[in-house]
Design a protein around this motif. Structure first.
Motif, PDB file in Angstrom:
ATOM      1  N   LYS A  34       0.972  -1.242   0.006  1.00 10.41           N
ATOM      2  CA  LYS A  34       0.124  -0.119   0.064  1.00 10.41           C
ATOM      3  C   LYS A  34       0.897   1.128   0.038  1.00 10.41           C
ATOM      4  O   LYS A  34       0.452   2.195  -0.682  1.00 10.41           O
ATOM      5  CB  LYS A  34      -0.889   0.063   1.177  1.00 10.41           C
ATOM      6  CG  LYS A  34      -2.172   0.806   1.008  1.00 10.41           C
ATOM      7  CD  LYS A  34      -3.054   0.117   0.161  1.00 10.41           C
ATOM      8  CE  LYS A  34      -4.356   1.012  -0.151  1.00 10.41           C
ATOM      9  NZ  LYS A  34      -5.247   0.622  -1.261  1.00 10.41           N
ATOM     10  N   LEU A  35       1.984   1.151   0.746  1.00 18.17           N
ATOM     11  CA  LEU A  35       2.924   2.417   0.727  1.00 18.17           C
ATOM     12  C   LEU A  35       3.446   2.510  -0.632  1.00 18.17           C
ATOM     13  O   LEU A  35       3.479   3.756  -1.104  1.00 18.17           O
ATOM     14  CB  LEU A  35       4.013   1.897   1.658  1.00 18.17           C
ATOM     15  CG  LEU A  35       4.160   2.494   3.033  1.00 18.17           C
ATOM     16  CD1 LEU A  35       5.278   2.067   3.608  1.00 18.17           C
ATOM     17  CD2 LEU A  35       3.752   3.989   3.232  1.00 18.17           C
ATOM     18  N   VAL A  36       3.832   1.675  -1.311  1.00 18.19           N
ATOM     19  CA  VAL A  36       4.450   1.875  -2.698  1.00 18.19           C
ATOM     20  C   VAL A  36       3.429   2.437  -3.849  1.00 18.19           C
ATOM     21  O   VAL A  36       3.746   3.422  -4.491  1.00 18.19           O
ATOM     22  CB  VAL A  36       4.816   0.411  -3.321  1.00 18.19           C
ATOM     23  CG1 VAL A  36       4.929   0.620  -4.810  1.00 18.19           C
ATOM     24  CG2 VAL A  36       5.955   0.140  -2.601  1.00 18.19           C
ATOM     25  N   SER A  37       2.039   2.102  -3.450  1.00 17.28           N
ATOM     26  CA  SER A  37       0.998   2.832  -4.466  1.00 17.28           C
ATOM     27  C   SER A  37       0.420   4.071  -3.717  1.00 17.28           C
ATOM     28  O   SER A  37      -0.297   4.703  -4.273  1.00 17.28           O
ATOM     29  CB  SER A  37      -0.163   1.914  -4.425  1.00 17.28           C
ATOM     30  OG  SER A  37      -0.797   1.526  -3.246  1.00 17.28           O
ATOM     31  N   GLY A  38       1.237   4.550  -2.702  1.00 15.06           N
ATOM     32  CA  GLY A  38       0.799   5.909  -2.094  1.00 15.06           C
ATOM     33  C   GLY A  38      -0.796   5.837  -1.373  1.00 15.06           C
ATOM     34  O   GLY A  38      -1.102   6.917  -1.050  1.00 15.06           O
ATOM     35  N   GLY A  39      -1.086   4.595  -0.900  1.00 14.13           N
ATOM     36  CA  GLY A  39      -2.225   4.720  -0.472  1.00 14.13           C
ATOM     37  C   GLY A  39      -2.285   4.679   1.035  1.00 14.13           C
ATOM     38  O   GLY A  39      -3.390   4.571   1.751  1.00 14.13           O
ATOM     39  N   VAL A  40      -1.431   4.988   1.739  1.00 15.79           N
ATOM     40  CA  VAL A  40      -1.369   4.888   3.312  1.00 15.79           C
ATOM     41  C   VAL A  40      -0.056   5.907   3.729  1.00 15.79           C
ATOM     42  O   VAL A  40       1.084   5.931   3.110  1.00 15.79           O
ATOM     43  CB  VAL A  40      -1.516   3.501   3.837  1.00 15.79           C
ATOM     44  CG1 VAL A  40       0.173   2.684   3.501  1.00 15.79           C
ATOM     45  CG2 VAL A  40      -1.516   3.461   5.223  1.00 15.79           C
ATOM     46  N   ALA A  41      -0.392   6.299   4.908  1.00 18.45           N
ATOM     47  CA  ALA A  41       0.764   7.247   5.581  1.00 18.45           C
ATOM     48  C   ALA A  41       1.444   6.403   6.157  1.00 18.45           C
ATOM     49  O   ALA A  41       1.078   5.340   7.020  1.00 18.45           O
ATOM     50  CB  ALA A  41       0.040   8.219   6.508  1.00 18.45           C
ATOM     51  N   LEU A  42       2.985   6.630   6.188  1.00 23.19           N
ATOM     52  CA  LEU A  42       4.023   6.099   6.809  1.00 23.19           C
ATOM     53  C   LEU A  42       3.651   5.846   8.416  1.00 23.19           C
ATOM     54  O   LEU A  42       4.117   4.809   8.983  1.00 23.19           O
ATOM     55  CB  LEU A  42       5.286   6.736   6.521  1.00 23.19           C
ATOM     56  CG  LEU A  42       6.591   5.774   6.800  1.00 23.19           C
ATOM     57  CD1 LEU A  42       6.587   4.704   6.027  1.00 23.19           C
ATOM     58  CD2 LEU A  42       7.800   6.892   6.192  1.00 23.19           C
ATOM     59  N   GLU A  43       3.237   6.879   9.169  1.00 23.13           N
ATOM     60  CA  GLU A  43       3.059   7.001  10.276  1.00 23.13           C
ATOM     61  C   GLU A  43       1.974   5.904  10.884  1.00 23.13           C
ATOM     62  O   GLU A  43       2.033   5.812  12.242  1.00 23.13           O
ATOM     63  CB  GLU A  43       2.285   8.198  10.724  1.00 23.13           C
ATOM     64  CG  GLU A  43       3.369   9.628  10.689  1.00 23.13           C
ATOM     65  CD  GLU A  43       3.870   9.839   9.305  1.00 23.13           C
ATOM     66  OE1 GLU A  43       3.082   9.691   8.237  1.00 23.13           O
ATOM     67  OE2 GLU A  43       5.063  10.077   9.074  1.00 23.13           O
TER      68      GLU A  43
END
Ligand code: SF4
Length: 451
Positions: A34-43
């Motif tokens: 999900k991170l790679v596709s920009g769909g979630v915050a790292l935090e």
């Protein structure tokens, strides 16, 4: 190289195997995907140490920065391109075409240039094509004059580039229209130290000018370290050859080597003093292909702007998706119960060619456009999208039968072989094979009417 979810997973707690679900995902790998596709915050993952966080932020940041100039409806957003060659995928954000206005011009000349910018708008297929922004150059030597022209041009609500070598005047102009997010040009090695405090006061994009790649790298690196990252770059090429060399190196350095100091959109002042409108358009067309994100034209000319805009559209149209228009029956003129029905597919260029052909017949008619996923007549026929079985229901459901006394369907000459199939599907209709080329329609219809 595109980042893989597994690359990020390895950096997550426990080598990506903690799988505690606190981020809302069942596994660390799912979170990484999900991170790679920009769909979630790292935090969302509470267990990341700062160093890993920094590594991930850097890894998932697009190699070419997304930068916006202007605000509101006409905002121009460029950057985040993903490929060196269009055929690898597609180019995403068409370059803005800018027109240069100098405060040394008289008010009439400025008014005329703005008028062209607003009036030169072209309807093409399903798009409205026009130039995008203004570059306002300070040449008069008078601060008052520049600020007055900035105020006047700002009323047009177009994205603006403030081009001024005097930092005091540049910042004063910015402060007048900061809510319109103008691009400030130029920030250079020579003025950077003096400019930094002013740049930090208000968040607007800036354009770096350097003599070559090395100087640009030096300035963008210092700006980034100062927390400024909405940047465009200009390497000051002296001719088209240098521009193509620099811009290709920039694109490759950003995408192939993730070299961040060059990972910014390019603003291009045409590298040759354009001798005439045609030459300027030719230069600009090369820069559309080779990676400029803002192209500054000396003036706008209707006859060269239109082909340039069509060229830009072609280069920035996704080659994987055919241009299509809506499936429906279009009315040409004011058709009545005696009017013929012309048939074609919804490939946009085919539609416009046929619509023009029907208009040239100077008789009102209906144009039935069968949806074929944007394929032209022959391609649609060969894939079974433009055959009796699909055309028949389309015509039946179109409501045409209730409107017509005389049911005549003129099909494209290239689809002559489906005449019999359509007749089987549409009893009561006269199916006529038309010409192969749309431009032959007027002569064809004259003969048909003459009987
Ligand atoms: Fe893995 Fe962190 Fe999500 Fe837990 S919160 S599953 S450690 S990514």
């Amino acid at each position: 190289m595109p980042l893989k979810p597994s690359d990020i997973q390895k950096k997550l707690p426990g080598g990506g195997k903690k799988n505690c679900k606190e981020c809302g995902f069942p596994t660390c790998l799912a979170f990484a995907m999900k991170l790679v596709s920009g769909g979630v915050a790292l935090e969302k993952c509470p267990y990341l140490d700062p160093e890993v966080k920094e590594w991930i932020v850097d890894a998932i940041t697009p190699p070419i920065k997304l930068v916006s100039v202007g605000a509101g409806e006409r905002i121009l957003t460029v950057g985040e391109e993903e490929v060196v060659y269009r055929h690898e995928k597609t180019f995403f954000r068409p370059p803005g075409l800018a027109v240069l206005i100098s405060d040394a011009q008289d008010d009439q000349a400025i008014k005329a240039r703005l008028k062209k910018l607003n009036e030169y708008e072209f309807r093409w297929v399903t798009f409205n094509l026009r130039a995008d922004l203004v570059v306002l150059k300070h040449e008069s030597g008078s601060k008052e004059r520049y600020l007055s022209v900035v105020t006047r041009v700002a009323q047009e609500k177009l994205p603006m580039v403030l081009m001024c070598e005097d930092l005091g005047v540049l910042f004063a102009a910015r402060d007048l229209i900061a809510d319109q997010k103008p691009l400030l040009y130029p920030i250079t090695n020579a003025n950077l130290e003096e400019a930094l405090p002013g740049l930090k006061e208000k968040a607007v994009p800036v354009a770096v000018r350097g003599q070559g790649l090395e100087e640009v790298v030096s300035v963008t690196t210092k700006l980034k370290a100062a927390g400024i990252s909405d940047i465009m770059i200009d390497t000051s090429p002296r001719n088209l050859k240098e521009a193509l060399r620099d811009y290709t190196l920039i694109r490759r350095a950003a995408l192939k080597h993730t070299f961040r100091p060059l990972g910014y959109p390019i603003i291009s002042f045409l590298p040759l003093k354009a001798e005439d409108a045609a030459e300027e358009a030719l230069l600009a067309s090369a820069l559309v292909i080779k990676y400029a994100s803002v192209i500054v034209l000396n003036d706008l000319h209707r006859e060269t702007l239109f082909p340039l805009l069509v060229h830009r559209l072609n280069i920035y149209t996704d080659p994987r998706v055919p241009l299509a228009v809506e499936e429906k029956v279009y009315e040409i003129g004011e058709p009545n119960e005696e009017s013929p029905v012309f048939l074609t597919t919804n490939f946009a260029l085919t539609y416009f060619a046929v619509a023009n052909g029907v208009e040239a017949c100077k008789i009102p008619g209906y144009l039935g456009v069968k949806g074929t996923d944007g394929l032209c007549v022959l391609a649609a026929w060969s894939t079974g999208k433009f055959v009796g079985e699909t055309v028949g229901p389309f015509i039946k459901n179109s409501g045409l039968e209730g409107k017509l006394k005389k049911k005549r369907l003129i099909i494209p000459g290239l689809a002559a072989r489906i005449k019999g199939e359509i007749e089987d599907e549409l009893p009561g209709w006269e199916v006529i094979v038309g010409p192969k080329e749309a431009e032959e329609l007027p002569a064809f219809m004259s003969k048909l009417i003459a009987g």
